[in-house]
Design an enzyme around this catalytic site. Structure first.
Site, short mmCIF file in Angstrom:
data_model
loop_
_atom_site.label_atom_id
_atom_site.label_comp_id
_atom_site.label_asym_id
_atom_site.label_seq_id
_atom_site.Cartn_x
_atom_site.Cartn_y
_atom_site.Cartn_z
N ASP A 263 0.77 -1.14 -0.07
CA ASP A 263 0.19 0.01 -0.17
C ASP A 263 1.10 1.35 0.03
O ASP A 263 2.18 1.15 0.14
CB ASP A 263 -0.88 -0.01 1.05
CG ASP A 263 -2.23 0.97 0.98
OD1 ASP A 263 -1.99 1.79 -0.06
OD2 ASP A 263 -3.28 0.78 1.68
C1 BGC Z 1 -4.99 3.38 0.19
C2 BGC Z 1 -5.15 2.38 -0.88
C3 BGC Z 1 -5.21 3.05 -2.12
C4 BGC Z 1 -3.82 3.63 -2.39
C5 BGC Z 1 -3.85 4.10 -3.71
C6 BGC Z 1 -3.62 4.12 -0.04
O1 BGC Z 1 -3.51 5.09 0.90
O2 BGC Z 1 -4.84 2.79 1.58
O3 BGC Z 1 -6.56 1.78 -0.76
O4 BGC Z 1 -5.57 2.04 -3.07
O5 BGC Z 1 -3.51 4.53 -1.41
O6 BGC Z 1 -4.52 5.46 -3.97
#
Ligand code: BGC
Length: 735
Positions: A263
């Site tokens: 993530d």
């Molecule tokens: C979130 C994810 C997301 C990613 C990309 C993160 O902060 O937890 O769910 O897909 O950002 O935007």
């Protein structure tokens, strides 16, 4: 490309190039003509990292994507195309209800159609991967990200996970209408302590295995191309450095061969988590845990080369990860067509086409849950009544949910517009009544502070009260701001904001015929709303057709059919609350004179509205509920049949739910677990039969010796309209 050609390509690539494939660069840091902006440099990305990168995210619009793709491919020594990813959570431009609302349809096939529609629009606009579905199990309404999940049930989540992945990926991810899915957040991100985002997760191994992991497993079985790690710890080890879950469970036990991405900045956060001292250690831990791609930090980009050269990290690991990424690009067909069939013409044809808008409407209608309808105040009569529609959502276009980055207000039908399409000889009036937000608590969204128009509070209130006083019925349109939920949207007070509570109180003093429609990203504490309303509808964030759907449901143009995918707690002090709790040694009997029972002194144990609950404009009678036999064996299944009759005078859809309780086990068993559900639509007077097969397989769990299997003994099969149903039959499982 054939596999041997891919292998040849890998062999020809330099170490820097291979590491580059493992790096995802944030799209907003790429300037026109693909140059890195200042913030990227500050984060430690270099120009070289940029052109070696394997992927980017959040770049939208085909022209922009093409411009960047062309530039990257011209610079990349082997002209390897870049992967374009994005968070398309509930639709691209045709925005449909948030995932939690989709869960309330109990209709995974519909969610699959929505995913296919989203894939079509995303792919036509140049995207290759969507960071969806989120299949995290959620039990704590304080957590803002419950809106991205399909709710509190393991089985329901697994059904949705499969349907949505198949919807996104279609028959072949190389097809023009498909995108690759990225299931997230592996694992157990939905259980942060206290409902506070990014917080520690503490779960027993059995709860993890039996309740939290199955939906990710279902996603892997459905062929998800990608998996994303979670921000939290699992057994005190952060997911992005957790080799046991990332390698042993995900890859070895479940056979996942796709790309595992961290993530956002989660590899770097191994340092703040206190697991690694510096970047090189973090990169070593993550790559050894099998994390192929570093989302938006230069940890891999700046460390892996040195780590390979000094022998700390094996080049084979880099090759494995790089190959998985190349294979994904190859399955998407990017080596032949780096735009994945996209062009502006395609996008213009599909985006917001009639068919898509119709599907958005159907989904919104099916996902809205009628929680309460006293004295059948709903549906509203189309003629002869004066109705006042009051509240900050009476004429509001922000019905999309916080993740809908491409939603346009101009695409959205407000409740007022929807009502005006239907109300005939009714006098309808509209009033905002109050501001949506409490001025005392500034709210920050993904793009900075949420500003609300400054209004004269007393003037708004007066206008609303005047209209309410005159009206036969008042429909209150209240709720949270979209930025109250979603990532980093945790709340400790899950009531609607104070100005709206004040408004409702004032209106209730002048009119008692109140219907409340709520817009929200989580189950709320609605005790006050419930007390003052004869009917309550949970509309969630219903998307661009939301206003029309609400209007059609209020006037009975269509009947509500949603059922809660997450319990509405009695109040925040009760969360986490979920229907599949465990039997305790001191079950509450209802007799409050006995102090020493598992109960609260000041609130009930039961949620205000349980999982599975949802009303409609008719009533269903359950008769002839029977089992085909009373014994399940390893080779004999039994069937539960129930006759369902519509005994009201309107057509309606019932969601028949099957729950099973294992009466005794070698470990404490939940009071019941959802094992099946079926929607049945019946005309007035019509009767239908619903059947569920009960077999040994669905009775398995992680037993005292940690094996996963069923245990012989007695069970109850409950069948009914929600998780609180008492209608049950007994059966036995034998060896
Ligand atoms: C979130 C994810 C997301 C990613 C990309 C993160 O902060 O937890 O769910 O897909 O950002 O935007």
């Amino acid at each position: 490309m054939k596999r041997d050609e891919l292998q040849k390509l890998l062999k020809e690539m330099s170490l820097e190039e291979k590491i580059g494939q493992l790096v995802q660069i944030p799209g907003f840091m790429i300037e026109k003509g693909a140059v890195l902006t200042g913030p990227a440099m500050e984060m430690g990305f270099t120009e070289e990292d940029l052109f070696n990168a394997g992927a980017t995210l959040s770049v939208f619009g085909f022209d922009r994507i093409k411009e960047i793709q062309d530039d990257f491919m011209a610079h990349q020594p082997h002209h390897i195309p870049l992967l374009f990813m994005g968070d398309i959570i509930n639709g691209y431009r045709s925005v449909f209800p948030i995932p939690l609302a989709q869960g309330c349809t109990f209709d995974p096939a519909l969610a699959g159609q929505l995913a296919a529609m989203s894939a079509k629009e995303s792919s036509a606009s140049g995207l290759h991967v969507t960071f969806s579905p989120m299949v995290d199990l959620v039990r704590d309404a304080r957590w803002g990200r419950v809106m991205e999940s399909t709710g509190e049930d393991t089985y329901l989540n697994s059904c949705f996970a499969k349907a949505v992945i198949e919807g996104y990926q279609g028959k072949d991810v190389a097809d023009a209408d498909s995108v690759a899915a990225c299931v997230k957040h592996f694992a157990a991100y939905g259980a942060p302590e206290g409902g506070r985002d990014y917080n520690t997760v503490e779960l027993s191994e059995r709860t993890l295995l039996d309740d939290y992991l199955p939906s990710y497993h279902a996603a892997v079985d459905a062929g998800t191309e990608m998996v994303m790690t979670s921000f939290n710890t699992i057994n005190r080890i952060p997911a992005s450095g957790n080799a046991f879950y990332m390698k042993d469970v995900l890859r070895k036990q479940w056979g996942f061969n796709g790309v595992l991405i961290s993530d956002w900045a989660a590899i770097n956060e191994l340092i703040t988590n206190g697991i690694c001292r510096e970047k090189e250690e973090a990169a070593t831990l993550a790559i050894n845990a099998g994390v192929d791609m570093d989302m938006c930090t230069p940890v891999y980009a700046s460390s892996l080369k040195k780590l390979v050269e000094d022998g700390t990290v094996s080049e084979d690991l880099i090759d494995e990860s790089c190959m998985r990424i190349l294979e994904l690009k190859n399955r998407l067909g990017l080596f032949e067509d780096p735009y994945h069939h996209a062009d502006n013409r395609n996008a213009d044809e599909v985006i917001l086409c009639r068919e898509h808008r119709e599907l958005c409407l159907k989904a919104a209608e099916e996902s809205i849950v009628l929680l309460k309808n006293r004295k059948e105040i709903l549906p509203l009569a189309k003629e002869g009544l004066e109705i006042a529609f009051i509240g900050p959502y009476a004429d509001n276009k922000r019905l999309h949910g916080v993740w809908s980055m491409l939603a346009e207000e101009e695409d959205t039908v407000t409740v007022r517009q929807g009502i005006e399409e239907i109300a005939q000889n009714n006098t309808v009036t509209f009033a905002k009544g109050c501001r949506l937000l409490d001025k005392k608590y500034p709210l920050y969204g993904f793009r900075g502070r949420v500003e609300e128009e400054d209004v004269d509070d007393e003037e708004l209130l007066l206008d609303a009260m005047t209209k309410a006083k005159r009206a036969d019925v008042v429909v209150m349109l209240l709720g949270e701001h979209p930025c109250h939920s979603g990532e980093a949207g945790s709340r400790a007070d899950i009531r609607i904001p104070k100005p709206q509570r004040r408004l409702l109180k004032a209106i209730a003093k002048v009119n008692s015929n109140i219907v409340t429609v709520l817009f929200h990203g989580r189950p709320l504490d609605i005790r006050g709303v419930d007390r003052r309303s004869k009917a309550v509808m949970a509309a969630w964030f219903p998307g661009i057709e939301g206003g029309r759907a609400v209007a059609r449901l209020l006037y009975g143009e269509t009947a509500p059919s949603g059922h809660l995918a997450m319990s509405f707690p009695y109040c925040v002090g009760q969360v986490p609350v979920h229907y599949d709790s465990f039997t305790t040694g001191r079950q509450y009997t209802g007799n409050d004179e006995n102090r020493f029972q598992s109960k609260y002194l000041d609130i009930p144990n039961k949620p205000l509205y349980p999982f599975g609950h949802g009303l409609t404009y008719t009533t269903f009678d359950y008769t002839d509920v029977e089992l085909s036999g009373d014994t399940v064996t390893p080779t004999t299944d039994i069937t539960l049949n129930a006759k369902i009759k519509n005994i009201g005078n309107r057509a309606g859809t019932e969601t028949v739910q099957l729950y099973i309780r294992d009466l005794y086990g070698s470990v404490v068993r939940p009071v019941r677990k959802l094992k099946g559900f079926k929607r049945i639509t019946l005309n007035p007077g019509e009767e239908g039969t619903v059947s569920f097969v009960i077999n040994r397989e669905m009775l398995r769990f992680t037993r005292a010796d940690m094996t996963f299997d069923a245990e012989p003994g007695d069970f109850y099969a409950y069948v009914g309209t929600n998780s609180a149903t008492e209608r049950h039959l007994k059966f036995t499982l034998t060896e």
